[in-house]
Write a protein that holds these residues in place. Structure first.
Motif, PDB file in Angstrom:
ATOM      1  N   HIS A 378       0.831  -1.220  -0.086  1.00  0.00           N
ATOM      2  CA  HIS A 378       0.183   0.131  -0.066  1.00  0.00           C
ATOM      3  C   HIS A 378       0.937   1.335   0.066  1.00  0.00           C
ATOM      4  N   ASP A 380       0.940   5.172   2.045  1.00  0.00           N
ATOM      5  CA  ASP A 380       0.354   5.785   3.312  1.00  0.00           C
ATOM      6  C   ASP A 380      -0.439   7.272   2.897  1.00  0.00           C
ATOM      7  N   HIS A 432       4.724   0.189  -0.109  1.00  0.00           N
ATOM      8  CA  HIS A 432       5.525  -0.693   0.610  1.00  0.00           C
ATOM      9  C   HIS A 432       4.400  -1.696   1.670  1.00  0.00           C
ATOM     10  N   TYR A 500      -7.047   3.106   5.162  1.00  0.00           N
ATOM     11  CA  TYR A 500      -7.046   3.371   6.472  1.00  0.00           C
ATOM     12  C   TYR A 500      -8.286   3.712   7.065  1.00  0.00           C
TER      13      TYR A 500
HETATM   14 FE   FE2 Z   1       2.158   2.095   5.774  1.00  0.00          FE
END
Ligand code: FE2
Ligand code: AKG
Length: 534
Positions: A378, A380, A432, A500
């Motif tokens: 994914h 961030d 990552h 998230y």
């Molecule tokens: Fe992450």
């Protein structure tokens, strides 16, 4: 021809139908077919209910809800312009009819049943959702903010759920517009105006925690045992990891190329002492025991299972993290990423850091108990992120943070492994993953950070728009299976990626109207015709 009377013949559907009956359809084609059928059904039911004015006799239906449902179906069928037109047109017509209707008229007449004073805001929320999806962020933001304003000045004009949606969506549009500070201002206003909203309260609480002034005297006096004596890392203490010249990576666009020289990830010597890590871990355990009944859960909901706790939920850790950020992590960022793409630095002229926390979690991987082995690939929602190891490497096998772009052409990527107290800093848009552990428990602190007034999303977008990256931020297909464990860093899901908490909540919110209406309509449908299932 209006959207509600269009004939919905679709040659694509005919193609899929023949593919299905020939048994040659791929799972993706079956999914597409399902979605097509679902939205066609929804459109035809909503249209029929509207034309036959079902809302006149059925108190569970409103014209507004049916119209929003038809619009959601049109959107699902890729007919966004018609959806937008339909919502705008209906909103205008109904408002006109409502405001010119005689207040003494029979309250059970269709005209007064068809429009309530809160409908305009509901239309606006549905519209802003479509505009946001269409990437018309300024228009979407203006519309959601107008609903926020209306709910503040005239609370009875907006349903509480619509008001909450409006504030929440406005905040997220702002973040996608590179305006984190604006987002938090909106959420703060929302939390003040809608004190019953847990969602807005949580967003606001987060901001209050991470913007609070540093503890004075600093943390040792407040929290005995929680701040160790590690030195502040300088650039020469950091181990850099560079993206090879042949490898594209959208995160390269965030920094001045000359000074950054493709170094996007860094491993630092310990920023926490062993005893500090042990103390944090003990505080987390006692929080889980006393506040969570001994059961770890997930605050940052994701498309796959992650086990975590938000740092702001553990009061004793708030001043500790503030101290860690100010004394060690913000200086580390200034060393590692000296010049941003717009020529500025992460330090303000007065020497204070412009870096802010967007999210702070403690994440636990546990190979033995809850089988939380890894985190799939994914990017961030951050300009810079940190993972800080909170336990000793002897307590687990495997693990580390895997980066796709650090591995060169082969697609195998590279794992940056930290021992207890060490930090890995990296640019958030690098793709990552949490590399699988095969034994034991790995505990890390995860931080997502942004830089005030630095529009990092814009730089990533320009890089992608310029075609430097092909599809490198989308697919996890380049991940290579780990020889021993047979697990991919991307997990078992193809192209797996993490969304998230906010993103999950946002998409839930965006889909809620559609879902509710679909459920309502399915009930309706059962009374009129059998449902077509694929
Ligand atoms: Fe992450
Ligand atoms: O486990 C790791 O090292 C990566 C964690 C991560 O990427 C995240 O929590 O977003």
């Amino acid at each position: 021809m209006s959207a509600l009377s269009a004939v919905d013949f679709d040659p694509e559907e005919a193609t899929y139908s023949s593919l299905l009956s020939s048994g040659a359809a791929t799972p993706a084609q079956v999914d597409q077919m399902r979605s097509l059928r679902k939205h066609k059904n929804l459109l035809s039911i909503s249209r029929r209910a509207l034309l036959q004015q079902h809302y006149v006799h059925d108190v569970t239906l409103t014209r507004c809800a049916l119209t929003c449902s038809a619009a959601a179906a049109l959107e699902g069928l890729g007919r966004r312009e018609e959806a937008v037109h339909l919502l705008r047109h209906r909103r205008f017509m109904e408002e006109e009819a409502y405001s010119s209707s005689d207040s003494d008229s029979d309250p059970s007449s269709p005209a007064s049943l068809a429009h309530s004073p809160t409908d305009s805001a509901s239309y606006d929320i549905a519209l802003s959702k479509l505009l946001f999806k269409a990437d018309s962020k300024p228009a979407a933001l203006a519309l959601t903010l107008s609903v926020c304003d209306l709910s503040a000045s005239s609370p009875s004009s907006v349903l509480p759920a619509d008001a909450e949606d409006a504030y929440y969506l406005a905040g997220w549009i702002s973040i996608h517009n590179d305006d984190h500070s604006g987002a938090y201002r909106i959420w703060r206003r929302g939390a003040e105006n809608l004190p019953s909203s847990d969602l807005l309260r949580r967003q606001n609480k987060k901001r209050l925690c991470w913007d609070s002034p540093p503890p004075s005297p600093p943390a040792p006096a407040l929290l005995p045992g929680l701040v160790g004596a590690t030195p502040v890392p300088t650039l020469s203490d950091l181990e850099p990891f560079s993206v090879p010249p042949s490898t594209p990576c959208p995160a390269l666009a965030l920094f001045d190329p000359a000074s950054q020289n493709r170094r996007l990830a860094f491993r630092s010597p310990p920023v926490l002492t062993k005893s500090e890590c042990a103390a944090v871990s003990a505080h987390v355990d006692s929080f889980i025991a006393s506040e969570r009944g001994g059961v770890w859960g997930t605050v940052r909901k994701s498309s796959v299972k992650t086990t975590d706790v938000a740092v702001e939920d553990i009061p004793v850790l708030r001043p500790w993290l503030n101290e860690l950020l100010l004394s060690r992590l913000y200086p580390l960022i200034a060393e590692a990423y000296p010049t941003l793409a717009d020529g500025s630095s992460t330090l303000s002229p007065d020497g204070t850091s412009r870096v802010r926390v967007h999210d702070a979690f403690i994440v636990r991987y546990d190979a033995d108990n809850d089988k939380s082995f890894h985190l799939p690939e994914h990017s961030d929602t951050s300009a810079v992120s940190f993972t800080v190891a909170l336990n000793d490497h002897s307590e687990f096998e495997g693990g580390g943070t895997w980066f796709e772009a650090l591995g060169g052409e082969g697609g195998e990527g590279m794992v940056v492994d930290c021992d207890v107290g060490e930090a890995c800093a990296f640019a958030g848009p690098m793709r990552h993953a949490g590399y699988p552990i095969t034994k034991g428990v790995r505990l890390i602190l995860v931080l997502f950070l942004y830089v005030e007034d630095f529009k990092y999303g814009e730089f990533v977008k320009s890089y992608m728009d310029a075609g430097f990256c092909g599809d490198c931020s989308k697919s996890g297909s380049r991940a290579v299976a780990d020889e021993k464990s047979g697990v991919k860093p991307s997990g078992d899901k193809t192209g797996g990626y993490v969304v998230y908490r906010e993103t999950v909540d946002l998409s839930n919110m965006l889909n809620r109207i559609e879902q509710e209406e679909e459920n309502g309509e399915e009930e309706e449908e059962h009374t009129t015709q059998p449902k077509t299932k694929i």
